[in-house]
Design an enzyme around this catalytic site. Structure first.
Site, PDB file in Angstrom:
ATOM      1  N   ASP A  11       0.876  -1.055  -0.005  1.00  0.00           N
ATOM      2  CA  ASP A  11       0.025  -0.163   0.093  1.00  0.00           C
ATOM      3  C   ASP A  11       0.608   1.141   0.038  1.00  0.00           C
ATOM      4  OD1 ASP A  11      -2.153   1.845   0.409  1.00  0.00           O
ATOM      5  OD2 ASP A  11      -3.053   0.897   2.225  1.00  0.00           O
TER       6      ASP A  11
ATOM      7  N   ASP B 177     -10.646   3.746  -1.364  1.00  0.00           N
ATOM      8  CA  ASP B 177     -11.350   2.746  -0.509  1.00  0.00           C
ATOM      9  C   ASP B 177     -12.729   2.646  -0.658  1.00  0.00           C
ATOM     10  OD1 ASP B 177      -8.618   2.997   0.580  1.00  0.00           O
ATOM     11  OD2 ASP B 177      -9.140   3.118   2.575  1.00  0.00           O
TER      12      ASP B 177
HETATM   13  C1  GAL Z   1      -5.716   2.010   2.894  1.00  0.00           C
HETATM   14  C2  GAL Z   1      -5.966   0.936   2.005  1.00  0.00           C
HETATM   15  C3  GAL Z   1      -7.073   0.071   2.718  1.00  0.00           C
HETATM   16  C4  GAL Z   1      -6.395  -0.470   4.162  1.00  0.00           C
HETATM   17  C5  GAL Z   1      -5.820   0.627   4.769  1.00  0.00           C
HETATM   18  C6  GAL Z   1      -4.804   0.269   5.945  1.00  0.00           C
HETATM   19  O1  GAL Z   1      -4.709   2.833   2.245  1.00  0.00           O
HETATM   20  O2  GAL Z   1      -6.404   1.347   0.674  1.00  0.00           O
HETATM   21  O3  GAL Z   1      -7.600  -0.991   2.056  1.00  0.00           O
HETATM   22  O4  GAL Z   1      -5.318  -1.359   3.652  1.00  0.00           O
HETATM   23  O5  GAL Z   1      -5.091   1.535   4.070  1.00  0.00           O
HETATM   24  O6  GAL Z   1      -4.374   1.446   6.549  1.00  0.00           O
END
Ligand code: GAL
Length: 400
Positions: free
Chosen positions: A155, A226
């Site tokens: 990520d 998200d």
């Molecule tokens: C976001 C991601 C989510 C989750 C989250 C965790 O950036 O899109 O799916 O993984 O971080 O902090």
């Protein structure tokens, strides 16, 4: 805690859409057989977020087996952000007190006939502010392999800060190049472990990741920000996938984010819409609910084998929107076609929707089966009109 610097990416999203990855000649897809069909499983984030513990993950693994999900194809049990502690003096990453022993957890997941997934970031910090893999890529990949990891979600998060250090006005491609390099670097580290690890890119779709995702080794890549557990978010993300069809195929999939089915923010009709649309899109199916408390309605949606078969069809063609207002079609390997009629209107009304068979490439009589009613509708001519609940779907398989 969430990372708040994403607007920065808008700058880059508008930059060149067609940059060819020049950085990753050795970063070939880790092989199509790793994700020959869209990966299926469960991820901790949508329900548990940063509260997830070892016990929750074990309970999810148990429930994947007892609910029948594993036998329906859900294999990966993925721990998302918040498992990480600090590094030791040698730079080795450790898990925090919520996860006392990652190797033991991996062994437990494997003992159930399932696979084990984990999460990190190319930046120094994850989106939750935990330790990321920046400058420790190979070391972390080796640690994951030693824990028995089979899937990595990577990520972008604080790597955006590293990219920001380079002024885009001086070199507009610099940030894109850096991002691709960062993803490529972890891919090479995973390959070096000699353990097959599905590689899931998460950078919210910026810089048209679908155009270069396979070249940095991605088996799937998030196409949007998200998802949230409400119809507006799910429908916006799902229906906006139109046009990305040509970038998906065996080994490399567009990922419109995880399932919210069973989390409580939508009606059963709306959750059937997510399941149907994700299947038509050949999207990864990662459940995001508390499987230890799964109810029958949720189970019947997640374990609809006829809909799963559409998602997992081995030709791996991503379906497309064929016409007004939201009728989508996916060609399947046996010559049949999956067609979904979505009632996307926002008032409370159930709507009669009509499918003309010629619009999905059939002339003459066709056989039609309703994949949610589990019922053959017989041989039909010309068209089919059906009342679809608000926010809901009727999903058909049609053949001649
Ligand atoms: C976001 C991601 C989510 C989750 C989250 C965790 O950036 O899109 O799916 O993984 O971080 O902090």
């Amino acid at each position: 805690m969430r990372f708040h610097s994403r607007p920065f990416l808008a700058v880059y999203a508008s930059l060149a859409m067609t940059l060819i990855c020049q950085l990753c000649p050795t970063a070939k897809a880790q092989s199509a057989e790793l994700a020959a069909t869209p990966p299926m499983g469960w991820n901790s984030w949508n329900h548990f977020a940063e509260k997830v513990t070892d016990a929750d993950v074990r309970a999810a693994a148990d429930a994947m087996v007892s609910s029948g999900m594993r036998d329906a194809g859900y294999i990966y049990v993925n721990v998302d952000d918040s498992w990480e502690a600090q590094r030791d003096a040698q730079g080795n990453i450790h898990s925090n007190s919520k996860f006392p022993d990652m190797k033991a957890l991996g062994d437990y997941v494997h003992s159930k006939g399932l696979k084990f997934g984990i999460y990190s970031s190319p930046g120094p910090k994850t989106c939750g502010g935990y330790e990321g893999s920046y400058r420790h890529e190979q070391q972390d990949a080796n640690t994951y392999a030693s824990w028995g990891v089979d899937f990595l979600k990577y990520d972008l998060c604080s790597y955006m800060d590293i990219m920001k250090l380079h002024d885009p006005s001086q070199d507009p491609h610099q940030a894109q190049v850096m991002m691709q390099e960062a993803y490529s670097k972890m891919h090479e580290a995973l390959v070096n472990t000699h353990r097959p690890i599905v590689y899931s890119l998460c950078q919210y779709g910026v810089d048209s990741v679908w155009e270069w995702g396979p070249q940095v080794g991605g088996n799937m890549w998030r196409t949007t920000d998200d998802i949230r557990d409400n119809y507006g978010s799910m429908a916006l993300i799902g229906f906006s996938q139109a046009g990305l069809e040509k970038f998906a195929g065996p080994g490399h999939w567009n990922d419109p984010d995880m399932l919210e089915i069973g989390n409580g923010g939508m009606t059963a009709d709306q959750y059937r819409t997510q399941m149907s649309l994700w299947a038509i899109l050949s999207a990864p199916l990662l459940a995001g609910n508390d499987l230890s408390k799964i109810d029958d309605t949720t189970k019947n949606i997640l374990i609809n084998k006829e809909v799963i078969a559409v998602d997992q069809d081995k030709r791996g063609i991503q379906g497309s929107r064929i016409g007004p207002p939201q009728i989508w079609m996916k060609p399947l390997s046996d010559g049949s076609k999956a067609v979904a009629l979505f009632n996307f209107v926002t008032d409370d009304e159930a709507e009669p929707l009509t499918l003309k068979f010629k619009d999905v490439g059939f002339s003459g009589p066709v056989h039609v089966r309703d994949l949610w009613a589990h019922k053959d509708l017989g041989v039909l001519y010309d068209s089919y009109t059906v009342t679809v609940p608000q926010g809901g779907v009727v999903m058909l398989r049609i053949w001649q």
